[in-house]
Design an enzyme around this catalytic site. Structure first.
Site, short mmCIF file in Angstrom:
data_model
loop_
_atom_site.label_atom_id
_atom_site.label_comp_id
_atom_site.label_asym_id
_atom_site.label_seq_id
_atom_site.Cartn_x
_atom_site.Cartn_y
_atom_site.Cartn_z
N LYS A 194 0.87 -1.24 -0.21
CA LYS A 194 0.03 -0.08 -0.24
C LYS A 194 0.96 1.92 0.03
O LYS A 194 1.64 1.49 0.90
CB LYS A 194 -0.79 -0.78 1.11
N CYS A 233 30.34 -0.50 34.97
CA CYS A 233 29.74 0.10 35.95
C CYS A 233 29.40 -0.24 37.16
O CYS A 233 29.59 -0.33 38.15
CB CYS A 233 28.51 1.77 34.96
N HIS A 284 32.86 2.96 30.18
CA HIS A 284 31.54 2.38 29.38
C HIS A 284 32.40 1.62 28.28
O HIS A 284 32.44 2.39 26.98
CB HIS A 284 30.56 2.67 29.31
N GLU A 332 31.93 0.19 26.10
CA GLU A 332 30.91 -0.10 24.81
C GLU A 332 30.25 1.07 23.45
O GLU A 332 30.40 0.81 22.68
CB GLU A 332 29.16 -1.17 25.06
#
Length: 548
Positions: A188, A381, A518, A520
């Site tokens: 659609k 942490c 941290h 990451e």
């Protein structure tokens, strides 16, 4: 002269504007163009620092300590450019700056309005990303969807910039959802048509439409229909279905020649894209040599984007160790109620950051279980706090050991604010208060961590000093360090300038590491991160040994 690409979204939110923005930047970077990116968020918050992660996802921290939108994490994972405070701004920060100028009298008594004062401020911040022509391209992503009342000043600013900079120097990419209705067996296109109609009603004509779908590509006739009704060239209607991995998106967009269209329209002279590194990433993902199971013990699992960078860092570690990393998510409160049975089938335990009392005893139990079972452990942490408190209670013998974040009157505050155990003499900054505000009161950004010679983390990083990003208020109380080390826990990383604990490990175990920072935030699919690579290798070793 710097060119500007504006990315907007329509129909619904959360369909991948950030990934598309980052992926396009990656392809243009692969053409050896210098690219910068800015995320414009329409909410009133000055920054995401105090926002609930379950509502908004993680807060991504940059080297300079800016608390930013999680999309900046995508940007850094896809391109080499490091983000900073200037790469993310909000409606709140824009209004704050304009109001401060008004209070100083900078506007000389003029009536301060959305147009031109707010829109001028937005344009000024976008142009600042060009760094006086240092960058070939600045990509500006607008949060939210077209039609949101909050986004209107940003879209108006884009309209004005396109008028001022000229057609050959600007490009508008609009991302929409094209739903597939299974009962009729067709896509659609009407929602996309209406989204573009809304965009054009405020003076913006998209140059490129990226049409998102779930499992199927849009057929040619659907793309032609969209092109006809939206006044977009057929070759600029790009079909983007869901990929197995977000790191396939640069290859997919390149295959549909999006980057070729962009450089042609912006009249850029550049080399062809060299996407060898991205092909190697996908090849490594699809050819693992082993599988390991990691259990993450956290508290924000109602929205996994709360741990977006952490989850991606584990994916990156899998890429660089040729491992399929299976993730189990265990709510820390479950360990408080039902014990540690949920960890029984784990090959490794990861305890991530967090704030507040809820679930903290469960994280402490996870650290205890990993220590007792010699299970690879990575604490980040709050995960470091949990490991230190557990060790202090059960090994050092400090039965009242706790964090003052949870228990302000703890008998043994092994974790606390610096100001709670160190006299402020001008060399230590008291970060416990900021005129009653929570925003901007933490230790933030990249700081040096000196790794102890002969330690596991020194061997893992293969360097004596590393720079990692922080986001926290509470630290290991240095008054307890001697007792903790005497009992066998090693302080393997310190911040020498402030004499703060950055990393700990248990030498008696195979792999038990925790860090205050941290890691990451600095992991990427092409480069990985040594700490996560080491963690996954340890998990694989545990899996192999336990299967014998």
């Amino acid at each position: 002269m710097t060119k500007y690409i504006f990315v907007t979204g329509g129909v619904v939110s959360s369909i991948g504007k950030g990934i598309v923005t980052a992926s396009l930047a990656a392809i243009l970077e692969a053409r050896q163009l210098k690219v910068n990116i800015v995320k414009m968020d329409p909410y009133i918050n000055v920054d995401p620092g105090t926002m609930n992660p379950v509502q908004h996802g993680e807060v991504f921290v940059t080297d300079d300590g800016a608390e930013t939108d999680l999309d900046l994490g995508h940007y850094e994972r896809f391109i080499r450019q490091r983000m900073s405070q200037e790469n993310n701004f909000t409606t709140g920060s824009v209004y704050e700056a304009v109001i401060q100028r008004e209070r100083r009298g900078d506007y000389l008594g003029s009536t301060v309005q959305v147009i031109p004062h707010i829109t001028d401020e937005i344009q000024s911040r976008i142009r600042a990303l060009a760094h006086d022509g240092e960058y070939d391209i600045v990509i500006a992503e607008t949060g939210g969807t077209v039609g949101d009342i909050e986004s209107q000043p940003f879209l108006e600013a884009i309209r004005q910039m396109r008028l001022k900079e000229g057609v050959i120097n600007t490009l508008n990419i609009h991302l929409t959802l094209v739903p597939f209705v299974s009962t009729s067996g067709e896509f659609k296109t009407k929602p996309t048509q209406h989204s573009v109609k809304e965009l054009r009603s405020i003076g913006l004509q998209p140059d490129v439409l990226i049409c998102r779908s779930e499992v199927q590509e849009l057929p040619k006739d659907a793309r032609q229909k969209i092109a006809l009704f939206t006044n977009v060239e057929p070759r600029a209607v790009v079909s983007l279905k869901d990929c197995k991995s977000i790191y396939e998106v640069p290859l997919e967009l390149h295959a549909q020649r999006l980057d070729r269209f962009v450089v042609e329209r912006l009249q850029l002279q550049c080399k062809d894209a060299d996407l060898t590194e991205w092909r190697e990433v996908i090849l490594a993902m699809h050819q693992p040599r082993g599988t390991t199971r990691v259990t993450m013990v956290g508290k924000y699992f109602d929205l996994l984007d709360s741990y977006k960078s952490l989850i991606e860092a584990l994916v990156h570690a899998g890429i660089h160790t040729n491992t399929t990393v299976e993730l189990d998510f265990v709510d820390a409160e479950e360990l408080e109620t039902n014990g540690t049975a949920a960890l029984a089938n784990s090959h490794a335990v990861l305890v991530p950051g967090g704030f507040g009392q809820r679930g903290f005893e469960g994280k402490i139990r996870a650290a205890e279980y990993a220590r007792q079972q010699n299970l690879p452990y990575l604490g980040i942490c709050y995960g470091l706090h949990a490991a230190v408190i557990e060790y202090a209670r059960n090994v050092v013998g400090l039965k009242g050991a706790h964090s003052t974040e949870v228990d302000p009157s703890a008998e043994h505050p092994v974790i606390g604010l610096v100001s709670e155990w160190m006299d402020l003499d001008g060399t230590v900054k008291d970060q416990s208060t900021n005129n009653g505000n929570l925003g901007g009161t933490m230790r933030l950004g990249a700081q040096a961590c000196h790794l102890a010679e002969g330690s596991l983390v020194r061997e893992t990083y293969q360097k004596p000093v590393v720079y990692e990003r922080h986001r926290h208020r509470y630290e290991v109380n240095t008054k307890y360090v001697d007792a903790i080390e005497a009992a066998g826990m090693r302080i393997s990383g310190i911040n020498e300038s402030d004499n703060l604990v950055e990393m700990i490990e248990l030498p008696a175990l195979d792999w038990f590491v925790a860090c205050q920072f941290h890691p990451e935030f600095t992991s990427s699919p092409r480069d990985g991160h040594p700490l996560f690579n080491g963690f996954i290798r340890a998990a694989m070793n545990y899996a192999n040994e336990s299967s014998v």
